[in-house]
Design a protein around this motif. Structure first.
Motif, mmCIF file in Angstrom:
data_model
loop_
_atom_site.group_PDB
_atom_site.id
_atom_site.type_symbol
_atom_site.label_atom_id
_atom_site.label_comp_id
_atom_site.label_asym_id
_atom_site.label_seq_id
_atom_site.Cartn_x
_atom_site.Cartn_y
_atom_site.Cartn_z
ATOM 1 N N PRO A 277 0.834 -1.230 0.000
ATOM 2 C CA PRO A 277 0.000 0.000 0.000
ATOM 3 C C PRO A 277 0.855 1.260 0.000
ATOM 4 O O PRO A 277 1.973 1.267 0.510
ATOM 5 C CB PRO A 277 -0.810 -0.146 1.296
ATOM 6 C CG PRO A 277 -0.010 -1.059 2.152
ATOM 7 C CD PRO A 277 0.682 -2.007 1.237
ATOM 8 N N ARG A 278 0.292 2.331 -0.560
ATOM 9 C CA ARG A 278 1.029 3.596 -0.670
ATOM 10 C C ARG A 278 1.177 4.227 0.702
ATOM 11 O O ARG A 278 0.231 4.308 1.484
ATOM 12 C CB ARG A 278 0.281 4.548 -1.598
ATOM 13 C CG ARG A 278 0.998 5.873 -1.828
ATOM 14 C CD ARG A 278 0.235 6.730 -2.805
ATOM 15 N NE ARG A 278 0.889 8.007 -2.964
ATOM 16 C CZ ARG A 278 0.714 9.055 -2.158
ATOM 17 N NH1 ARG A 278 -0.125 8.954 -1.126
ATOM 18 N NH2 ARG A 278 1.367 10.191 -2.385
ATOM 19 N N ASN A 279 2.392 4.674 0.997
ATOM 20 C CA ASN A 279 2.688 5.317 2.270
ATOM 21 C C ASN A 279 2.256 6.771 2.207
ATOM 22 O O ASN A 279 2.674 7.523 1.320
ATOM 23 C CB ASN A 279 4.185 5.204 2.577
ATOM 24 C CG ASN A 279 4.510 5.651 3.997
ATOM 25 O OD1 ASN A 279 3.605 6.018 4.763
ATOM 26 N ND2 ASN A 279 5.783 5.595 4.337
ATOM 27 N N GLU A 280 1.417 7.229 3.154
ATOM 28 C CA GLU A 280 0.918 8.612 3.130
ATOM 29 C C GLU A 280 1.990 9.625 3.458
ATOM 30 O O GLU A 280 1.888 10.794 3.096
ATOM 31 C CB GLU A 280 -0.233 8.747 4.126
ATOM 32 C CG GLU A 280 -1.426 7.864 3.798
ATOM 33 C CD GLU A 280 -2.525 7.994 4.829
ATOM 34 O OE1 GLU A 280 -2.287 8.706 5.834
ATOM 35 O OE2 GLU A 280 -3.594 7.388 4.634
ATOM 36 N N LEU A 281 3.035 9.219 4.114
ATOM 37 C CA LEU A 281 4.104 10.150 4.503
ATOM 38 C C LEU A 281 5.279 10.128 3.538
ATOM 39 O O LEU A 281 6.323 10.714 3.835
ATOM 40 C CB LEU A 281 4.611 9.789 5.906
ATOM 41 C CG LEU A 281 3.542 9.804 7.020
ATOM 42 C CD1 LEU A 281 4.175 9.361 8.329
ATOM 43 C CD2 LEU A 281 2.938 11.193 7.138
#
Length: 289
Positions: A277-281
């Motif tokens: 999953p894509r890391n928000e940070l």
């Protein structure tokens, strides 16, 4: 006047030749064994050196040019007849790597086909043993040759080929080396030893054996009743051809490569099915530059 001498009967002078033995007028036989040593085209350097070593061990042998024949081996009988030879050693090379040795009694047979492996020539070994060229050998055979009929036939053919006749022109009139024929794993192993006395010889214990070379291992493939032809008398059931061995090695390597490709494909499928999953940070510090 003296009596006229009648003409002698010339028919009594014609010898009866059979398998290298000539019958004398008194009924006894004289050993006239001669061995023809030839090779096929495409022989390797190691096989050629082995052929030269065998020629040095056989003072009653004759050498001929390489034969360009792969199927019609009956030509060898004609060459042996022209050379007045009663036995033949034919070194046949296949695919420039597999060496086969034909030991045949010409022209009536039998003939034995060996697959030659573990070849070590005299120049390669460089052993300390040495014996006079042309001296007569003492032939020793393992007791295992009495185990089966085909081994008894092999012993008889080898003894007639490698035993130097007592009246051969190039032979030396004494014995100073031993040719040993052993049977291990249903294969014939040949070794050559020098008989070296340590001191004044009074018994057999005063003699020592020093290996000279060459070393050869021969696996019997088949025995034919004729000379380079005829019905098959014996066929080795445990013999595996070098082509089959090389094919098995290629298949094992092929299966290893196939397993590698399958593992790579499974890895790709695993990554596609389980995406990270894509890391928000991940974009927090991009604007600081």
């Amino acid at each position: 006047m003296g009596k006229r001498k009648g003409k002698k009967d010339e028919t009594n002078k014609v010898p009866i030749i059979a398998e290298g033995r000539v019958q004398k007028r008194n009924g006894s036989f004289k050993n006239k064994e001669k061995v023809l040593v030839v090779s096929s085209r495409g022989i390797t350097f190691r096989s050629r050196h082995l052929l030269l070593d065998i020629l040095q061990l056989l003072p009653h042998s004759k050498k001929d040019a390489k034969l360009d024949t792969k199927s019609d081996r009956g030509v060898i009988n004609e060459v042996a007849d022209l050379k007045n030879c009663s036995s033949t050693l034919f070194f046949e090379t296949r695919k420039h790597q597999d060496l086969y040795l034909w030991a045949a009694k010409t022209p009536n047979g039998p003939s034995i086909k060996f697959h030659v492996t573990n070849v070590h020539t005299m120049a390669e070994l460089k052993l300390s043993g040495n014996h006079l060229k042309g001296s007569r050998p003492v032939l020793t055979f393992d007791a295992a040759f009495e185990r089966s009929p085909h081994l008894q036939l092999i012993r008889e053919v080898l003894s007639q080929i490698f035993a130097t006749p007592p009246l051969a022109p190039k032979r030396k009139p004494f014995f100073d080396h031993v040719l040993n024929f052993s049977v291990v794993d249903d294969r014939v192993w040949i070794r050559n030893y020098q008989v070296s006395p340590e001191k004044r010889v009074q018994s057999a214990e005063d003699l020592t054996l020093i290996e000279v070379g060459p070393r050869v291992c021969m696996n019997p493939v088949k025995i034919l009743s004729g000379s380079f032809g005829g019905p098959v008398v014996y066929d080795n059931p445990t013999y595996v051809s070098p082509n089959a061995i090389r094919a098995a090695i290629k298949r094992s390597k092929q299966s290893k490569y196939v397993s590698k490709v399958g593992a790579r494909k499974q890895r790709k499928q695993h990554l596609a099915a389980n995406k990270v999953p894509r890391n928000e940070l991940s974009d927090v510090f991009k604007g600081d530059n």
